[in-house]
Structure formats: C-alpha cells, structure tokens
Design a protein around this motif. Sequence first.
Motif, mmCIF file in Angstrom:
data_model
loop_
_atom_site.group_PDB
_atom_site.id
_atom_site.type_symbol
_atom_site.label_atom_id
_atom_site.label_comp_id
_atom_site.label_asym_id
_atom_site.label_seq_id
_atom_site.Cartn_x
_atom_site.Cartn_y
_atom_site.Cartn_z
ATOM 1 N N SER B 94 32.926 -16.421 -108.225
ATOM 2 C CA SER B 94 32.378 -17.434 -109.104
ATOM 3 C C SER B 94 32.946 -17.227 -110.505
ATOM 4 C CB SER B 94 30.845 -17.308 -109.125
ATOM 5 O OG SER B 94 30.349 -17.928 -110.267
ATOM 6 N N ASN B 95 33.204 -18.323 -111.200
ATOM 7 C CA ASN B 95 33.789 -18.191 -112.534
ATOM 8 C C ASN B 95 32.786 -17.629 -113.539
ATOM 9 O OD1 ASN B 95 32.090 -20.338 -112.833
ATOM 10 N ND2 ASN B 95 33.537 -21.599 -113.949
ATOM 11 N N ILE B 96 31.521 -17.507 -113.109
ATOM 12 C CA ILE B 96 30.499 -16.958 -113.988
ATOM 13 C C ILE B 96 30.854 -15.524 -114.392
ATOM 14 C CG2 ILE B 96 28.102 -16.186 -114.009
ATOM 15 C CD1 ILE B 96 27.811 -18.723 -112.037
ATOM 16 N N VAL B 99 33.459 -15.644 -117.158
ATOM 17 C CA VAL B 99 32.877 -16.022 -118.441
ATOM 18 C C VAL B 99 32.084 -14.860 -119.024
ATOM 19 C CG1 VAL B 99 31.217 -17.529 -119.567
ATOM 20 C CG2 VAL B 99 32.773 -18.463 -117.878
ATOM 21 N N THR C 58 23.168 -22.278 -113.080
ATOM 22 C CA THR C 58 24.296 -21.336 -113.110
ATOM 23 C C THR C 58 24.402 -20.547 -111.808
ATOM 24 O OG1 THR C 58 24.077 -21.171 -115.484
ATOM 25 C CG2 THR C 58 25.338 -19.460 -114.424
ATOM 26 N N GLY C 59 23.269 -20.117 -111.290
ATOM 27 C CA GLY C 59 23.310 -19.319 -110.074
ATOM 28 C C GLY C 59 23.622 -20.148 -108.846
ATOM 29 N N GLY C 62 26.396 -23.260 -109.946
ATOM 30 C CA GLY C 62 27.658 -22.690 -110.401
ATOM 31 C C GLY C 62 28.199 -23.308 -111.672
ATOM 32 N N MET C 64 28.261 -23.178 -115.703
ATOM 33 C CA MET C 64 27.925 -22.191 -116.726
ATOM 34 C C MET C 64 27.058 -22.813 -117.818
ATOM 35 S SD MET C 64 28.596 -19.131 -116.952
ATOM 36 C CE MET C 64 27.884 -17.977 -118.067
#
Lengths: 261, 289, 337
Positions: B94-96, B99, C58-59, C62, C64
């Motif tokens: 995930s791109n999280i 970031v 976000t979780g 997905g 941000m």
Amino acid sequence: MGSLLKLTDTTKQFQGLRAVDAINLDMKENTIHALIGPNGAGKTTTVNMITGVHSVTSGTIEFDGHDITGMPTYKIARLGIGRTFQNIKVFPTMTLLENVMVGGHQCTKLGALRTIFDIRGAKREEEMLKEKAENILKKLGLYELRNELMQNLPYGRQKISEIGRAMMTDPKLILLDEPAAGLNPSERGELIKVIKAAYGEGLSFFLIEHNMDVIMSISDYITVLSFGKLIAEGTPQEIQNNPEVIASYLGEKYKQKMAEE
Amino acid sequence: MAATIIQYIISGIAIGFIYALVGIEYTLVWNSSGLLNFSHDRLITLGAYIFAGTMIIKLNINYPIAIFLTFLSMGILGALIAQGIFNPLRNMRSNIFAVMGTMLLGRIIAELIRLIWGPVPFTLPGFMTGTVSIGSAQISKANIIIMIVSILVAVSLQLFMTFTKIGKAMRCVAQNKRASSLMGINVTQNICITTGISAIICTIIAILVIPLFNVTTTLAASIGLKGFSAGVIGGFGYLPGAIVGGLFIGVVENLSVLFLPAVYKDVVSFVLLIVFLVVRPSGFLGKRA
Amino acid sequence: MEKKSNTMNNKKRNIILICTAAAVVLILPWILTTDYQIMVMNKVLIYTVVVLGLNFITGLTGQMNLGTAGMFALGAYATAVAATSYGISPWIGLVLAIVMGLLVGRGLGYPSLRLKGVYLALTTIGFSEVVRLVAANWVSVTGGTTGIRNIPYYSLAGYVFDTQTKMYYLFAVFVAFGIFCAYRLADSKWGRIFKSLRDNADAVEMSGVNIASCKILAFTVCAIYGCIAGALYAHFMGYINPSSFTIDLSTNFVIMLMVGGLGSVVGNIFGAAVVTILPEILRVFENYYQLIFCTIVLVGAIFFPEGWMFAGIKVIRKMVKKLRKREHITGEMGGGE
C-alpha cells in the motif's frame, strides 16, 4: 429478434490516431457476438467506449433501448452490462467468494447507517448476497475454492471468476475482453462450457478474442475490425470464407488448415 | 499605489519561483519513484542549517565553497535516503507505507536538526541583503537573485533532461519503470540519482530563502505545502506546470493582501488548490485526466 | 456439520474475548496508580475514536488522509466555542461536531475523491493547515493563539465528569459504541466495497458501484469520527489552542493506524494504545525520545507492514507450530523406543 447493442457511426479519436472509425454494429438479443481483428484494430477501444471508460468522439451507442453515449461507467453497468478485463482486474487480498460478492453490492439496498443499526436486515442482505454468489460459483465450478484468497488462485481461475463477478450484477449482456488469453486448453474448454451454460440461461455475450477455436465454436455472429474500420460481418461460416478477412487477419494458412479439416 | 502593486507583483514572482522550485523538486521524486516526498520541507530546512549553521557560521568557509560542500553533502544524503528508504517502501502493498515513511523521515530529520543545532533561530547577517530601486519601486536584492537563480536552475534542469544520458534515463523511468528496466536502465540507481538532484534543488531553495525567513526549524513548512499546491495547479507530475503553478500562486497570494486581511495570505494557495480540483483538475498545463 | 461447529466456536471465542476486554477496561483505573497514567489512557481512548474513523478511508479504501488533525480541531473548536461563548451543552456540541464532520466529508471529499490519484493527501494536508491558521488568527471567535480556556466538563443530570477516572468510564462508553459502529460497517458489504476499491477501483465501477460516492462515504465516516473525537478532547482537556493541531498530530494518527495494521478494527485500538503509550515509556531517553520513537516506527513500517500486533501473532503461531512439531517428533520417537 430485437437489437440489444447498437453502435451508430461510433468513432474514437486519440489525438492523431483514429482508433475506431465510424463503425456500425448491431448486436441482436440472445446471441454471442464476437469482435475480432488484428492487434491495434480498435477492439478494446470499442469495448471501453461501450462501458464508458473512453469518451465517444462522435456517433452514438444504444443499449437495450437506452442511449448510453457518454454515460458514466457505473450507470452503464446498472443498465445491465457486465464486463471482464483483458488483464484481469480482481481484488487479490480478498477471498474468491468476496470477490464475486462485490459484484452484487449494487443490487442491495441498505445504506451505511442502516447497515450499522439494522442488524437483522443487514444479516439477511448479506446472506442473500452470499447465497447468490455461491450459486454462481457452483455454476462456474469454483465453489470448492470459495474461501481461498484471490492472489493464491491460478490465473485461469481468476479470469473465470471475473465472469462470476459480472454475473452478480444481473446483467443482460457481458462483454468479455479476450477471455481465453493466457488459459491452457483445459481451462479454455471450461470457459466455453461456462459461457454456453450462461447463454443457455438467457445471457448475451459480446466477446473479443484471438483464439479461433473459441470464436468459431461459440459465436453466432462475428464482426471484423481492421485499423479501426469495420471490414466484414457475418456468421462464422461467412467470415471464414471472406477473402478480405483472410487477407488482413486469418491468413492463408488458416484457410488451408480449414480446408484440410 | 502603482509602485506598491508592482512591488507586490515582483515579490510575488520571486516567492512564486521558490514555490516553482519546490514543485520541481518533489515532482522529480514523484516521477521517478512514484512517491510523494513529504520530508521535502525538512530536507530544505536541513540544507539551510548545513549551509548557514555549519559551513558559514561554525567553519567560516567562503560562500562558493560552502555552497558546493552543502550541495555535495545533501546530494549524497538524498541518494542514501532513496536507497535506504524510498526503494524498499515504493514496492510495498500500500502506498500508505511510502507516505508514512517519508513523513517519519521528515520527523527524524527535524529531531536531528533540533539536537544538532538547537532550537534557537538565527540569521546570516549581510547575506543577500539590500535593495535596488527601479523607478519608484524598491526591490530587494534577494528577490532578484531568487529569480535569476530559479530561471537558471529550471533551464539547466531542462537541458540536463533533454541532452544527457542520465537525464534521458530519468524521463524513461518517469514514464514506464518496467520498460526502462528491460531496456537496461538501472531503475533503483536512477531513483537514487534523481533523489540526489532533488535534494540539491532543496538546498538551492534553502539558501535562497535564508534572507526571507530566518533559519528556523519551521523554515520550509509553508513553502513545502504551497509547492504541492503549485504542482497541482500547474498540472500534476509535469515540470513546466510546476513553474507556472508556482508563479501563479506567488503572485495571487501577494496581491490577495489588497483584498484580504494579511493573516489569511497563507490560506490563498489552498483555496486555489480546491478551486482547481473542482474546475480544472488537470491544472493549467496538464493533459485531461 | 464441521463448518457449523466452527462458526459456533468462533462465536464463543469472540464472546470470551469481548468479555475479557471489557473486564480489563473496567479494572484498569484500579491498576493504574497515578492520575497522569489514567490521563494517558483517556488520550488512548480519544485517539482510538480518530483511528477507528481513519481506518475507513486510509486503512480500507487506501486513500491517504493527512488531515485528521484538522477534523479533530474542527470538532474541538465547534463544541468549545459553543460551550464557552454561547453556553450550549457539550452534548449538543457533540451534534455540532457530527455536523462539522458531514460538512468536511462532503466538502473536501467531493473535489479530491472524484479524481484518481493522490489529491486527497494534498488537499487534506492543506485543509488541516487552513483550520490551524484560521484558529490562530480569527481571534474574536477562537481566541487566537491563546486558545479557549475553561471549557466545561461533560455532565449528566447534575453528575459532572470532572476527574480523570470519571472521564475514563465516560469515554470508554463512547469508544465501545464507536467500536460497535466501526465493526458493523467494516464487516459489512460496505467494508467489502471499501477494500475492493483499494485493490482495484475499475472493476468495482464496472459492477455498477458509484465509486466516487463510496469513497466520499468512507471519508465522511472518517471526518465524523475525527470531529467527535475532537469534541471529546476539548471537554477532556478543558482548554485548547491551535498549536496542538499540527500536521504532526495527523501523522501520529496514521502511524497508529499503520502500527495496528491497516483495515483491522482491533488493530486500530492496539495502534492507538501503542503509539500513545510508547513515547511515554521512551521519555526516559529525555531529549532523544522522539528520535528513537520515529526510528522504531519507520523500521517497523519497512519490516512489519501488516502491523506489529499481527506480526507478533504470526511469530507466535510459527513458534507454537514448531514446538508442536518437535513434541510430535519426540513423542513418536518416544513411542518407537
């Protein structure tokens, strides 16, 4: 037989390239209609225009009596068009059953708040979805695998499961973008069986395919594109003997092979 | 009145060039690695501290050598960050994570700055100060230097991207990583080089803004954010777009003082960002999404 | 048959887990010795509410969101201004916070979520900054940088929640309700759609789902949770000022989500607890505690992307398996002798 999907002078221009050039196509109800042609002929672009992924430069697209030109994808899907993708698009971190259940989301009614507080209603809805998905998976022969994570399944199974997800939306028409690509012969056989069975239950299919065995064994009617232009249409028999199609796509060898058989 | 407006416009263009450089710096990293580098404002701050705090005040090196040494150290640091953090993070599920990785990196840099140089702000006396009068308008030397240097940076970057092998490889990686690696471009290494260049641009920004703001731990907080807006307004992921967006924000926000209370000047760029997302999400120069 | 007994076992296990958790939560104030420790627990509870919401956008989805501090601040300021300037009850302040959440969710979600890409990250970060700037500069309403003081405590029919322990139990009730809602939603068809959006939005849209409105729904849920948590925070602290609502706070919330594991409601609680309590423990390192904390989390992000708790469970499971295998082998050998 009425017309199910009708393209009138549909054109797609990508800057300098005319990917699809004023094609006219009339697909009847209860048929399996194939769209074939060499790479770059504009087949996937056509499907993308039908599903609203690409905007239509000019011309119209009608489905089941509705003008769907320029509609957003999800509205087109709600009218009864399902679709699978050339490079599969699945949800790898979810189970097969969940993957298929996603397709049924639109048929359910409860909003977010009611899902939280109407415990019994939400449960009923969930069970309804689950049962429907399980029935479809049984038809596809994937029921045993329902609790496997999608990313652990072989490519061919993932591909067939996309048809299941499309069937969950209760469509009238499913667009298959190269369903047999990357499948081994036995999986191809399964695919043909699945499509035929669904067709027997009243579903129509519009498919893009390169595999001639698949095309000739299931389609009722074939349209041939080349360089964005429609060059021929007709029954499989007619297409196989059409000199222009042989010249631009099938090739002389194919004709010889057919003659030998 | 006319002179004031001209002054506003010129300082707007100057700060706009700063936003443009910020836009360029993060767009480079975005294009090469697909990561939004949220630690970029801290990198700018770090550049300012290395240059002003260590090179000039502590070691008392003369300006050209100090600038060169700061570039060198920041460039190497950028490459190390890319190798150690960006490369492992960009391939995650995930791109999280990416970031958050850059955000945490920013915090770590900020903490290091606080521990090494202390929390007290300072200035470089006599560095790029003074004004020039053109007609009735007074223009600070710093603003003129900012404009000249920014144009030089933008032009030389463009030349670099067009004519050198590394620059061409950077453009390939930006468009398609898999095809680039199949063509024999070392994508990982390319990301390191790009991040290094980006870090050097951060340092240029840092040195240019020292006369405008003091050297503080929050030196780049607001220009970092506005640089993001500049990118979106100009056309996300497109280098010339960042320049147009930056100049546009700089001028508009400086002129906003004529209509709005001055304290809300910093809000303008964000409002513009939202307006653009609603009206023209592809920005000034971007292709239609 | 086997399947049925399996679900029965799961149900039993869940009930036992919930009861144990409830017991721990109830007893905790007796175990903790100082007011300060209970205050930290109260922070854990409030932050849990934010993370439960953040989990949706976000979780699960997905996308941000780096603006939770802004939402938190909006909720806090809404109820604080209402209570101190207009004497409005904190309970109505809670409703105000929900309204704020709806406004933010729609107003910010619409421009940034109907587009593909990273726009939400950028707009939310800007939004958060704007909220902070306005709070710091709109002196007549927000009190500027000095903030708002003397925000009243919650009270119910004359009973005032004025000590840390009393607030702890009040917040525990809120969090329990928050967990209930979050769990119901995340475990439903909506949670499934959010997850599928994270994996492949095109395929979801082709199933007839309006993906923009689904993302906006997830974001709105997040905004409502964030604003409610902010309101709780205002009445818990008694004073607020803009310097508490920086981007660092937003980052912290995402760290909580990440440490707990993306998408898991239980993980959310775990993450909020770890990220709030760990720095308190690390304070023994004085000046270096932030640095150490950030480094630990960064390394954790690279090596345990599934979240610390799930990584731990995985390790324990592996060890148990190994042990069993060894026992099995030694057992067999013993039998052979």
